[in-house]
Design an enzyme around this catalytic site. Structure first.
Site, mmCIF file in Angstrom:
data_model
loop_
_atom_site.group_PDB
_atom_site.id
_atom_site.type_symbol
_atom_site.label_atom_id
_atom_site.label_comp_id
_atom_site.label_asym_id
_atom_site.label_seq_id
_atom_site.Cartn_x
_atom_site.Cartn_y
_atom_site.Cartn_z
ATOM 1 N N THR A 91 2.811 -5.926 2.791
ATOM 2 C CA THR A 91 3.291 -4.794 3.595
ATOM 3 C C THR A 91 2.198 -3.766 3.846
ATOM 4 O O THR A 91 2.478 -2.585 4.119
ATOM 5 C CB THR A 91 4.491 -4.104 2.905
ATOM 6 O OG1 THR A 91 4.050 -3.588 1.631
ATOM 7 C CG2 THR A 91 5.646 -5.068 2.709
ATOM 8 N N ASP A 145 6.773 1.194 1.839
ATOM 9 C CA ASP A 145 6.449 0.154 0.855
ATOM 10 C C ASP A 145 7.343 0.289 -0.384
ATOM 11 O O ASP A 145 7.765 -0.694 -0.982
ATOM 12 C CB ASP A 145 4.999 0.258 0.398
ATOM 13 C CG ASP A 145 3.998 0.136 1.514
ATOM 14 O OD1 ASP A 145 3.834 1.106 2.281
ATOM 15 O OD2 ASP A 145 3.393 -0.943 1.647
ATOM 16 N N ASP A 156 0.851 -1.207 0.000
ATOM 17 C CA ASP A 156 0.000 0.000 0.000
ATOM 18 C C ASP A 156 0.880 1.248 0.000
ATOM 19 O O ASP A 156 0.825 2.080 0.926
ATOM 20 C CB ASP A 156 -0.957 0.006 1.190
ATOM 21 C CG ASP A 156 -0.253 0.091 2.544
ATOM 22 O OD1 ASP A 156 -0.875 0.601 3.509
ATOM 23 O OD2 ASP A 156 0.936 -0.316 2.641
ATOM 24 N N PHE A 214 -1.063 -0.280 12.558
ATOM 25 C CA PHE A 214 -1.954 0.210 11.501
ATOM 26 C C PHE A 214 -2.457 -0.897 10.581
ATOM 27 O O PHE A 214 -3.664 -1.014 10.344
ATOM 28 C CB PHE A 214 -1.234 1.295 10.681
ATOM 29 C CG PHE A 214 -2.045 1.835 9.537
ATOM 30 C CD1 PHE A 214 -1.829 1.369 8.252
ATOM 31 C CD2 PHE A 214 -3.022 2.801 9.735
ATOM 32 C CE1 PHE A 214 -2.574 1.865 7.181
ATOM 33 C CE2 PHE A 214 -3.774 3.300 8.682
ATOM 34 C CZ PHE A 214 -3.555 2.830 7.400
ATOM 35 N N ASN A 215 -1.580 -1.725 10.016
ATOM 36 C CA ASN A 215 -2.020 -2.732 9.035
ATOM 37 C C ASN A 215 -2.991 -3.731 9.653
ATOM 38 O O ASN A 215 -3.963 -4.154 9.023
ATOM 39 C CB ASN A 215 -0.816 -3.476 8.444
ATOM 40 C CG ASN A 215 0.011 -2.616 7.508
ATOM 41 O OD1 ASN A 215 -0.477 -1.623 6.960
ATOM 42 N ND2 ASN A 215 1.285 -2.966 7.350
ATOM 43 N N ASN A 244 -2.558 2.832 3.350
ATOM 44 C CA ASN A 244 -2.014 4.156 3.695
ATOM 45 C C ASN A 244 -2.836 5.276 3.048
ATOM 46 O O ASN A 244 -3.076 6.323 3.650
ATOM 47 C CB ASN A 244 -0.567 4.273 3.218
ATOM 48 C CG ASN A 244 0.403 3.564 4.142
ATOM 49 O OD1 ASN A 244 0.281 3.640 5.364
ATOM 50 N ND2 ASN A 244 1.341 2.834 3.563
ATOM 51 N N HIS A 268 9.499 0.556 8.119
ATOM 52 C CA HIS A 268 8.896 -0.721 8.486
ATOM 53 C C HIS A 268 8.994 -1.801 7.394
ATOM 54 O O HIS A 268 9.506 -2.882 7.615
ATOM 55 C CB HIS A 268 7.405 -0.515 8.805
ATOM 56 C CG HIS A 268 7.117 0.550 9.799
ATOM 57 N ND1 HIS A 268 7.284 0.385 11.157
ATOM 58 C CD2 HIS A 268 6.651 1.828 9.623
ATOM 59 C CE1 HIS A 268 6.938 1.502 11.774
ATOM 60 N NE2 HIS A 268 6.555 2.392 10.875
ATOM 61 N N ASP A 269 8.482 -1.529 6.217
ATOM 62 C CA ASP A 269 8.159 -2.591 5.255
ATOM 63 C C ASP A 269 9.339 -3.361 4.685
ATOM 64 O O ASP A 269 9.240 -4.587 4.515
ATOM 65 C CB ASP A 269 7.316 -2.009 4.116
ATOM 66 C CG ASP A 269 5.933 -1.588 4.594
ATOM 67 O OD1 ASP A 269 5.323 -0.717 3.958
ATOM 68 O OD2 ASP A 269 5.475 -2.132 5.613
HETATM 69 O O1 RIB Z 1 2.416 0.400 10.788
HETATM 70 C C1 RIB Z 1 3.284 0.524 9.687
HETATM 71 C C2 RIB Z 1 2.685 -0.063 8.464
HETATM 72 O O2 RIB Z 1 1.489 0.642 8.113
HETATM 73 C C3 RIB Z 1 3.588 0.070 7.237
HETATM 74 O O3 RIB Z 1 3.340 -0.987 6.355
HETATM 75 C C4 RIB Z 1 3.158 1.361 6.634
HETATM 76 O O4 RIB Z 1 3.453 1.437 5.236
HETATM 77 C C5 RIB Z 1 1.670 1.286 6.851
HETATM 78 O O5 RIB Z 1 1.127 0.476 5.813
HETATM 79 CA CA CA Z 2 2.764 -0.457 4.030
#
Ligand code: RIB
Ligand code: CA
Length: 315
Positions: free
Chosen positions: A129, A15, A10, A170-171, A39, A244-245
């Site tokens: 991701t 990403d 996303d 979040f994801n 996102n 993160h990703d």
């Molecule tokens: O919490 C971080 C994640 O949420 C990452 O994948 C960021 O790109 C968002 O998608």
């Molecule tokens: Ca992401």
């Protein structure tokens, strides 16, 4: 041995680096890219995935759009980190134009994943991701393809606190039902959560090393990181933004750079304050059968060296 992979994403700043790591590492063979609402809207994430590949000169990898939103909830987006178009910072090129155009595949994400799994000579790993909606839809609609999935490696969740709510990452928070469905499917699953990705920090030294690569990809990436670090500082007080990703990609590209533990993983679906929280029973308190691998450590220097090498090998 090269690992065949599909990246479901996303984009989103981090990403983009996950796509570049997957495309730029010789240990991986990037077969396809699928996109999901997360996102930002699916329209933006799909365009942004194509931009990421086009800027890096990665052609011949199909990109297909998937689910616009979660299985059973309204989509919640994250413009506060990624900007209105999902890739705040640089001026975004037209992915249909330029020296390496990347057009949107007419298939749905499910169709592209299914075709890719069927055509592969061996099971394919899916690196997700974003909200894991597309993987859930595939497993719900094509359970016959589960044996063709080597494993799912997902950036999401956390062994401790969240970033969307106090206890939900979040994801996972965007689509907890999708995560629950994938966990119940029995597919080999690895969670790469905030407890590890919060150590993949874009420090000034990291930014200098990546920018010094000097190619088109690195220049575009530095503009992304400038924005990403600024918004992470404003929102979370983290001026060295956690990337993160790409850590999820590193699990397959360089397994020795990320330590994982076999454990019990569940996701909260109904808590009044805890929806999307990932329950990681590292101490076996619940006495339930282990069902996932969870990242618990990272060799940060090795990780960044891998990102640097990948970016240096792109356009
Ligand atoms: O919490 C971080 C994640 O949420 C990452 O994948 C960021 O790109 C968002 O998608
Ligand atoms: Ca992401």
């Amino acid at each position: 041995m090269t690992v065949p992979v599909i990246v479901d994403c996303d984009p989103g700043h981090d990403d983009v680096f996950a796509l570049w790591l997957a495309a730029g590492r010789p240990e991986l063979d990037l077969l396809a890219v699928t996109t999901v609402g997360g996102n930002v809207s699916l329209e933006h994430t799909s365009r942004n995935a194509r931009i990421a590949l086009s800027v890096a000169g990665v052609t011949g990898v199909p990109v297909a759009a998937g689910a616009p939103g979660p299985l059973a909830r309204e989509l919640s987006t994250a413009e506060w980190i990624h900007g209105e178009n999902g890739l705040g910072g640089p001026e975004l090129p037209d992915p249909d134009a330029g020296p390496s155009p990347v057009r949107l595949d007419p298939r749905t994400a499910t169709e592209l994943i299914a075709d890719t799994l069927a055509a592969a000579s061996e099971p394919v790993a899916i690196i997700a991701t974003g909200p894991i909606t597309n993987v859930a839809v595939l497993l719900r609609e094509r359970p016959d393809l589960a044996p063709r999935i080597r494993e799912v490696v997902w950036m999401g969740g956390s062994t401790d606190r969240g970033n969307a709510t106090p206890y939900a990452e979040f994801n996972a928070w965007v689509d907890p039902e999708a995560l629950d469905l994938v966990l119940r499917s029995g597919v080999r699953f690895t969670m790469v959560g905030l407890n590890v990705t919060h150590r993949a920090l874009v420090t000034a030294s990291v930014r200098e090393r990546l920018a010094a690569i000097g190619n088109r990809t690195a220049r575009f990436g530095d503009e992304l990181l400038e924005f990403f670090c600024r918004t992470n500082d404003e929102v979370f007080g983290m001026p060295d933004g956690p990337l993160h990703d790409p850590v999820a990609v590193a699990v397959l590209a360089d397994p020795d750079s990320v330590t994982v533990a076999r454990t019990r993983l569940d996701v909260e679906l109904v808590g009044s304050e805890t929806v999307g929280a990932t329950s990681v029973d590292l101490d076996g308190m619940l006495g339930r059968e282990a069902n996932a691998f969870v990242a618990v450590g990272i060799d940060v220097d090795r990780f960044w060296a891998g990102v640097e090498a990948a970016v240096a090998g792109l356009a």
